[in-house]
Design a protein around this motif. Structure first.
Motif, PDB file in Angstrom:
ATOM      1  N   SER A 190     -43.418 -23.945  76.574  1.00 19.39           N
ATOM      2  CA  SER A 190     -43.892 -24.697  77.727  1.00 19.39           C
ATOM      3  C   SER A 190     -45.248 -24.234  78.226  1.00 19.39           C
ATOM      4  O   SER A 190     -45.806 -24.819  79.128  1.00 19.39           O
ATOM      5  CB  SER A 190     -42.872 -24.601  78.862  1.00 19.39           C
ATOM      6  OG  SER A 190     -41.661 -25.196  78.465  1.00 19.39           O
ATOM      7  N   SER A 191     -45.787 -23.176  77.631  1.00 22.80           N
ATOM      8  CA  SER A 191     -47.086 -22.653  78.077  1.00 22.80           C
ATOM      9  C   SER A 191     -48.189 -23.186  77.169  1.00 22.80           C
ATOM     10  O   SER A 191     -48.155 -24.320  76.743  1.00 22.80           O
ATOM     11  CB  SER A 191     -47.059 -21.124  78.081  1.00 22.80           C
ATOM     12  OG  SER A 191     -46.838 -20.647  76.766  1.00 22.80           O
ATOM     13  N   SER A 192     -49.168 -22.376  76.840  1.00 25.34           N
ATOM     14  CA  SER A 192     -50.313 -22.819  76.051  1.00 25.34           C
ATOM     15  C   SER A 192     -50.104 -22.689  74.546  1.00 25.34           C
ATOM     16  O   SER A 192     -51.019 -22.946  73.771  1.00 25.34           O
ATOM     17  CB  SER A 192     -51.558 -22.024  76.462  1.00 25.34           C
ATOM     18  OG  SER A 192     -51.355 -20.651  76.194  1.00 25.34           O
ATOM     19  N   VAL A 193     -48.925 -22.300  74.100  1.00 24.87           N
ATOM     20  CA  VAL A 193     -48.652 -22.163  72.674  1.00 24.87           C
ATOM     21  C   VAL A 193     -48.542 -23.554  72.057  1.00 24.87           C
ATOM     22  O   VAL A 193     -47.799 -24.398  72.548  1.00 24.87           O
ATOM     23  CB  VAL A 193     -47.360 -21.346  72.431  1.00 24.87           C
ATOM     24  CG1 VAL A 193     -47.051 -21.255  70.952  1.00 24.87           C
ATOM     25  CG2 VAL A 193     -47.472 -19.968  73.043  1.00 24.87           C
ATOM     26  N   ARG A 194     -49.308 -23.811  70.983  1.00 24.83           N
ATOM     27  CA  ARG A 194     -49.317 -25.133  70.348  1.00 24.83           C
ATOM     28  C   ARG A 194     -48.219 -25.316  69.326  1.00 24.83           C
ATOM     29  O   ARG A 194     -47.631 -26.388  69.226  1.00 24.83           O
ATOM     30  CB  ARG A 194     -50.645 -25.382  69.628  1.00 24.83           C
ATOM     31  CG  ARG A 194     -51.813 -25.533  70.493  1.00 24.83           C
ATOM     32  CD  ARG A 194     -53.021 -25.913  69.661  1.00 24.83           C
ATOM     33  NE  ARG A 194     -53.056 -25.143  68.414  1.00 24.83           N
ATOM     34  CZ  ARG A 194     -54.136 -24.880  67.727  1.00 24.83           C
ATOM     35  NH1 ARG A 194     -55.296 -25.330  68.135  1.00 24.83           N
ATOM     36  NH2 ARG A 194     -54.091 -24.177  66.632  1.00 24.83           N
ATOM     37  N   ASP A 195     -47.993 -24.300  68.476  1.00 25.70           N
ATOM     38  CA  ASP A 195     -47.100 -24.434  67.336  1.00 25.70           C
ATOM     39  C   ASP A 195     -46.030 -23.359  67.353  1.00 25.70           C
ATOM     40  O   ASP A 195     -46.310 -22.216  67.689  1.00 25.70           O
ATOM     41  CB  ASP A 195     -47.891 -24.310  66.021  1.00 25.70           C
ATOM     42  CG  ASP A 195     -49.087 -25.251  65.971  1.00 25.70           C
ATOM     43  OD1 ASP A 195     -48.932 -26.406  66.397  1.00 25.70           O
ATOM     44  OD2 ASP A 195     -50.152 -24.819  65.516  1.00 25.70           O
ATOM     45  N   GLY A 196     -44.825 -23.731  66.960  1.00 24.65           N
ATOM     46  CA  GLY A 196     -43.763 -22.741  66.859  1.00 24.65           C
ATOM     47  C   GLY A 196     -44.023 -21.757  65.740  1.00 24.65           C
ATOM     48  O   GLY A 196     -44.072 -20.558  65.944  1.00 24.65           O
ATOM     49  N   VAL A 197     -44.209 -22.286  64.520  1.00 21.92           N
ATOM     50  CA  VAL A 197     -44.469 -21.457  63.344  1.00 21.92           C
ATOM     51  C   VAL A 197     -45.684 -22.038  62.630  1.00 21.92           C
ATOM     52  O   VAL A 197     -45.711 -23.229  62.332  1.00 21.92           O
ATOM     53  CB  VAL A 197     -43.263 -21.449  62.380  1.00 21.92           C
ATOM     54  CG1 VAL A 197     -43.561 -20.624  61.137  1.00 21.92           C
ATOM     55  CG2 VAL A 197     -42.001 -20.941  63.072  1.00 21.92           C
ATOM     56  N   SER A 198     -46.686 -21.219  62.357  1.00 27.85           N
ATOM     57  CA  SER A 198     -47.859 -21.638  61.584  1.00 27.85           C
ATOM     58  C   SER A 198     -47.863 -20.888  60.266  1.00 27.85           C
ATOM     59  O   SER A 198     -47.661 -19.672  60.234  1.00 27.85           O
ATOM     60  CB  SER A 198     -49.154 -21.329  62.332  1.00 27.85           C
ATOM     61  OG  SER A 198     -49.281 -22.163  63.451  1.00 27.85           O
ATOM     62  N   ILE A 199     -48.094 -21.637  59.191  1.00 30.11           N
ATOM     63  CA  ILE A 199     -48.140 -21.043  57.859  1.00 30.11           C
ATOM     64  C   ILE A 199     -49.548 -21.251  57.316  1.00 30.11           C
ATOM     65  O   ILE A 199     -49.990 -22.378  57.118  1.00 30.11           O
ATOM     66  CB  ILE A 199     -47.093 -21.683  56.931  1.00 30.11           C
ATOM     67  CG1 ILE A 199     -45.699 -21.560  57.570  1.00 30.11           C
ATOM     68  CG2 ILE A 199     -47.145 -21.037  55.552  1.00 30.11           C
ATOM     69  CD1 ILE A 199     -44.647 -22.402  56.922  1.00 30.11           C
ATOM     70  N   THR A 200     -50.263 -20.156  57.098  1.00 26.34           N
ATOM     71  CA  THR A 200     -51.636 -20.197  56.623  1.00 26.34           C
ATOM     72  C   THR A 200     -51.654 -20.348  55.107  1.00 26.34           C
ATOM     73  O   THR A 200     -50.829 -19.746  54.415  1.00 26.34           O
ATOM     74  CB  THR A 200     -52.359 -18.898  57.021  1.00 26.34           C
ATOM     75  OG1 THR A 200     -52.235 -18.715  58.432  1.00 26.34           O
ATOM     76  CG2 THR A 200     -53.828 -18.948  56.672  1.00 26.34           C
ATOM     77  N   GLY A 201     -52.607 -21.144  54.591  1.00 28.46           N
ATOM     78  CA  GLY A 201     -52.768 -21.295  53.153  1.00 28.46           C
ATOM     79  C   GLY A 201     -52.863 -19.939  52.479  1.00 28.46           C
ATOM     80  O   GLY A 201     -53.521 -19.042  52.981  1.00 28.46           O
ATOM     81  N   GLY A 202     -52.183 -19.792  51.358  1.00 26.50           N
ATOM     82  CA  GLY A 202     -52.167 -18.517  50.655  1.00 26.50           C
ATOM     83  C   GLY A 202     -50.902 -17.723  50.914  1.00 26.50           C
ATOM     84  O   GLY A 202     -50.637 -16.737  50.245  1.00 26.50           O
ATOM     85  N   ALA A 203     -50.122 -18.166  51.904  1.00 28.11           N
ATOM     86  CA  ALA A 203     -48.833 -17.513  52.169  1.00 28.11           C
ATOM     87  C   ALA A 203     -47.812 -18.008  51.157  1.00 28.11           C
ATOM     88  O   ALA A 203     -47.910 -19.131  50.652  1.00 28.11           O
ATOM     89  CB  ALA A 203     -48.352 -17.817  53.585  1.00 28.11           C
ATOM     90  N   GLY A 204     -46.822 -17.188  50.866  1.00 28.33           N
ATOM     91  CA  GLY A 204     -45.757 -17.564  49.940  1.00 28.33           C
ATOM     92  C   GLY A 204     -44.752 -18.484  50.611  1.00 28.33           C
ATOM     93  O   GLY A 204     -45.045 -19.138  51.611  1.00 28.33           O
ATOM     94  N   SER A 205     -43.559 -18.506  50.084  1.00 28.37           N
ATOM     95  CA  SER A 205     -42.521 -19.404  50.606  1.00 28.37           C
ATOM     96  C   SER A 205     -42.024 -18.928  51.972  1.00 28.37           C
ATOM     97  O   SER A 205     -41.973 -17.735  52.255  1.00 28.37           O
ATOM     98  CB  SER A 205     -41.354 -19.476  49.628  1.00 28.37           C
ATOM     99  OG  SER A 205     -40.723 -18.221  49.515  1.00 28.37           O
ATOM    100  N   VAL A 206     -41.681 -19.888  52.813  1.00 29.43           N
ATOM    101  CA  VAL A 206     -41.140 -19.602  54.140  1.00 29.43           C
ATOM    102  C   VAL A 206     -39.841 -20.375  54.296  1.00 29.43           C
ATOM    103  O   VAL A 206     -39.803 -21.589  54.124  1.00 29.43           O
ATOM    104  CB  VAL A 206     -42.128 -20.001  55.255  1.00 29.43           C
ATOM    105  CG1 VAL A 206     -41.518 -19.747  56.623  1.00 29.43           C
ATOM    106  CG2 VAL A 206     -43.438 -19.251  55.095  1.00 29.43           C
ATOM    107  N   GLU A 207     -38.782 -19.661  54.597  1.00 31.69           N
ATOM    108  CA  GLU A 207     -37.458 -20.254  54.777  1.00 31.69           C
ATOM    109  C   GLU A 207     -37.097 -20.190  56.251  1.00 31.69           C
ATOM    110  O   GLU A 207     -37.249 -19.149  56.887  1.00 31.69           O
ATOM    111  CB  GLU A 207     -36.439 -19.474  53.952  1.00 31.69           C
ATOM    112  CG  GLU A 207     -35.013 -19.922  54.142  1.00 31.69           C
ATOM    113  CD  GLU A 207     -34.037 -19.022  53.416  1.00 31.69           C
ATOM    114  OE1 GLU A 207     -32.958 -18.779  53.974  1.00 31.69           O
ATOM    115  OE2 GLU A 207     -34.360 -18.542  52.316  1.00 31.69           O
ATOM    116  N   THR A 208     -36.653 -21.321  56.817  1.00 31.91           N
ATOM    117  CA  THR A 208     -36.180 -21.316  58.200  1.00 31.91           C
ATOM    118  C   THR A 208     -34.743 -21.809  58.235  1.00 31.91           C
ATOM    119  O   THR A 208     -34.336 -22.652  57.436  1.00 31.91           O
ATOM    120  CB  THR A 208     -37.045 -22.213  59.107  1.00 31.91           C
ATOM    121  OG1 THR A 208     -36.943 -23.570  58.674  1.00 31.91           O
ATOM    122  CG2 THR A 208     -38.492 -21.780  59.106  1.00 31.91           C
ATOM    123  N   ASP A 209     -33.985 -21.270  59.161  1.00 29.94           N
ATOM    124  CA  ASP A 209     -32.602 -21.673  59.355  1.00 29.94           C
ATOM    125  C   ASP A 209     -32.282 -21.519  60.838  1.00 29.94           C
ATOM    126  O   ASP A 209     -32.543 -20.464  61.419  1.00 29.94           O
ATOM    127  CB  ASP A 209     -31.674 -20.796  58.512  1.00 29.94           C
ATOM    128  CG  ASP A 209     -30.226 -21.164  58.689  1.00 29.94           C
ATOM    129  OD1 ASP A 209     -29.902 -22.376  58.716  1.00 29.94           O
ATOM    130  OD2 ASP A 209     -29.392 -20.240  58.810  1.00 29.94           O
TER     131      ASP A 209
END
Length: 62
Positions: free
Chosen positions: A28-47
């Motif tokens: 609810s504040s100034s944070v735009r994105d919950g999770v950001s993944i930058t190019g060059g990062a490997g796999s990201v799993e969310t659950d």
């Protein structure tokens, strides 16, 4: 937690893999994105990732 950043969680290049589990965040504040993944990062799993508030994206890849 109270932060003044553009994302709550960021996965940077050079990370081979990341797992994000059982997270409930209110952006609810100034944070735009919950999770950001930058190019060059490997796999990201969310659950069980829940993002509420004024976020632009729950997961944003750039």
């Amino acid at each position: 937690m109270s932060i003044d950043q553009t994302e709550a969680i960021r996965v940077m290049p050079g990370v081979d893999s990341a797992s994000i589990h059982d997270v409930d965040m209110d952006l609810s504040s100034s944070v735009r994105d919950g999770v950001s993944i930058t190019g060059g990062a490997g796999s990201v799993e969310t659950d069980d990732l829940s993002v509420s508030g004024n976020s632009r994206y729950t997961v944003f890849e750039y």
